[in-house]
Design a protein around this motif. Structure first.
Motif, short mmCIF file in Angstrom:
data_model
loop_
_atom_site.label_atom_id
_atom_site.label_comp_id
_atom_site.label_asym_id
_atom_site.label_seq_id
_atom_site.Cartn_x
_atom_site.Cartn_y
_atom_site.Cartn_z
N VAL A 44 0.83 -1.20 0.00
CA VAL A 44 0.00 0.00 0.00
C VAL A 44 0.87 1.25 0.00
CG1 VAL A 44 -1.73 1.32 1.27
CG2 VAL A 44 -1.90 -1.17 1.14
N MET A 45 1.96 1.24 0.77
CA MET A 45 2.86 2.39 0.84
C MET A 45 3.47 2.68 -0.54
SD MET A 45 4.73 1.48 4.49
CE MET A 45 6.02 2.74 4.33
N ALA A 46 3.88 1.63 -1.24
CA ALA A 46 4.50 1.81 -2.56
C ALA A 46 3.46 2.21 -3.60
CB ALA A 46 5.20 0.52 -2.98
N ARG A 47 2.29 1.59 -3.52
CA ARG A 47 1.24 1.84 -4.50
C ARG A 47 0.64 3.24 -4.38
NH1 ARG A 47 -3.94 -1.45 -3.31
NH2 ARG A 47 -4.12 0.30 -1.83
N ASP A 48 0.40 3.69 -3.12
CA ASP A 48 -0.29 4.96 -2.90
C ASP A 48 0.62 6.08 -2.42
OD1 ASP A 48 -2.47 3.46 -3.56
OD2 ASP A 48 -3.22 3.23 -1.51
N SER A 49 1.92 5.77 -2.29
CA SER A 49 2.89 6.78 -1.82
C SER A 49 2.45 7.40 -0.49
CB SER A 49 3.06 7.88 -2.89
OG SER A 49 3.52 7.35 -4.10
N VAL A 50 2.19 6.53 0.49
CA VAL A 50 1.78 6.99 1.82
C VAL A 50 2.73 6.41 2.86
CG1 VAL A 50 -0.65 7.23 1.15
CG2 VAL A 50 0.19 5.04 2.07
N ASP A 51 2.62 6.93 4.10
CA ASP A 51 3.46 6.40 5.17
C ASP A 51 2.83 5.13 5.75
OD1 ASP A 51 1.36 7.25 6.77
OD2 ASP A 51 2.40 9.03 7.48
N GLU A 52 3.54 4.50 6.69
CA GLU A 52 3.09 3.21 7.25
C GLU A 52 1.75 3.33 7.97
OE1 GLU A 52 4.70 -0.36 10.23
OE2 GLU A 52 5.97 1.38 9.77
N ARG A 53 1.58 4.40 8.74
CA ARG A 53 0.34 4.57 9.50
C ARG A 53 -0.86 4.69 8.55
NH1 ARG A 53 -2.91 8.63 11.24
NH2 ARG A 53 -3.99 8.33 13.22
N THR A 54 -0.70 5.48 7.51
CA THR A 54 -1.78 5.66 6.55
C THR A 54 -2.07 4.37 5.80
OG1 THR A 54 -1.14 7.99 6.27
CG2 THR A 54 -2.57 7.02 4.58
N ALA A 55 -1.02 3.61 5.51
CA ALA A 55 -1.21 2.32 4.83
C ALA A 55 -2.04 1.38 5.69
CB ALA A 55 0.15 1.70 4.51
N PHE A 56 -1.76 1.36 6.97
CA PHE A 56 -2.53 0.50 7.87
C PHE A 56 -3.98 0.95 7.94
CE2 PHE A 56 -4.18 -0.56 12.11
CZ PHE A 56 -4.06 -1.95 12.05
N LEU A 57 -4.22 2.26 7.99
CA LEU A 57 -5.58 2.77 8.02
C LEU A 57 -6.34 2.40 6.75
CD1 LEU A 57 -5.01 6.31 9.60
CD2 LEU A 57 -5.98 4.28 10.69
N LYS A 58 -5.65 2.40 5.61
CA LYS A 58 -6.28 2.01 4.36
C LYS A 58 -6.66 0.53 4.38
CE LYS A 58 -4.30 5.36 1.10
NZ LYS A 58 -5.55 5.63 0.33
N LEU A 59 -5.79 -0.30 4.95
CA LEU A 59 -6.11 -1.72 5.08
C LEU A 59 -7.31 -1.92 6.00
CD1 LEU A 59 -2.56 -3.34 5.44
CD2 LEU A 59 -4.18 -3.71 3.57
N THR A 60 -7.35 -1.13 7.06
CA THR A 60 -8.47 -1.21 7.99
C THR A 60 -9.79 -0.84 7.31
OG1 THR A 60 -7.01 -0.65 9.85
CG2 THR A 60 -9.37 -0.38 10.20
N GLU A 61 -9.76 0.20 6.49
CA GLU A 61 -10.95 0.63 5.78
C GLU A 61 -11.40 -0.43 4.77
OE1 GLU A 61 -14.20 2.80 4.52
OE2 GLU A 61 -12.95 2.93 6.34
N THR A 62 -10.43 -1.03 4.09
CA THR A 62 -10.77 -2.10 3.15
C THR A 62 -11.42 -3.27 3.86
OG1 THR A 62 -8.93 -1.52 1.69
CG2 THR A 62 -9.81 -3.75 1.48
#
Length: 241
Positions: free
Chosen positions: A199-217
């Protein structure tokens, strides 16, 4: 120690020497229990059958292993009426000996049915490891007065070793279960880390934001975050093949 006791001691030592070698190669609990009952029947003279009573996965008392069908039949009566020498030995952690089933008055119903199976005497001892009563080991004979203090002593020693083997098996199984859980946990952490990295590589976000995106999914698809991470990693790997 008289010559008869010395001979029996030699038999017991030889029996457990065989058990030690076989125990390491036993692949199932049932195999190990069959080994214990067979050695008990062979070690104590006059015995026509031996068995071990334990709790099954549903908390019911069952004959986990027996050398003869008559043992299972005699035990089944105890389980049905919820009383008998084996159950008493286990519950009270005492040695229970019946010299003649035809004259015993402690469990008359069980004694009557067991005698109808051709049994005349019995000896039951608890399987105790530390503070835990694991079950009971019992032997039956088709002649009255087959067992005495000498046999009580030897079977008690035998039961102590059998209980130790069972306790060690339980410990090993628990250690294996904990190891499996730890392995699963580590694998879960690895998958989660990989998913966050994707997610970090795909969306160019930091680790915390990547985790939040996984949580939302996970919330949107009504699944756990771990499952969402596994699906993301799996789909990414398939695309790269």
């Amino acid at each position: 120690m008289n010559s008869a006791d010395a001979a029996m001691a030699d038999e017991l030592v030889a029996a457990f020497a065989r058990a030690s070698g076989l125990w390491l190669s036993a692949e199932t609990v049932h195999t190990a229990l069959e080994l214990i009952t067979s050695l008990a029947a062979l070690t104590v003279p006059g015995t026509v059958g031996s068995g071990i009573t334990l709790l099954d996965s549903h908390g019911e008392r069952v004959t986990a292993a027996a050398t003869d069908a008559v043992v299972e039949q005699a035990d089944a009566v105890q389980y049905r009426i919820r009383q008998g020498p084996c159950l008493t030995a286990w519950a009270d952690r005492v040695v229970v000996r019946i010299d003649d089933l035809n004259g015993d008055r402690r469990w008359p119903r069980w004694a009557r049915e067991a005698a109808g199976l051709g049994l005349r005497s019995s000896l039951s001892v608890p399987l105790v490891a530390g503070s835990q009563a694991l079950g009971a080991l019992k032997i039956y004979a088709d002649q009255p007065n087959s067992y005495g203090e000498r046999e009580e002593h030897w079977l008690t020693l035998f039961a102590a070793q059998a209980a130790l083997l069972l306790a060690n098996m339980q410990t090993a199984r628990e250690a294996e279960r904990v190891s499996d859980l730890l392995t699963q946990s580590l694998r879960g952490r690895e998958v989660m880390a990989m998913a966050k990295g994707i997610v970090m590589a795909r969306d160019s976000v930091d680790e915390r934001t990547a985790f939040l995106k996984l949580t939302e999914t996970a919330r949107q698809h009504r699944m756990t975050v771990q499952r969402a991470a596994e699906r993301l990693v799996g789909s990414t790997v398939r695309r790269l093949r």
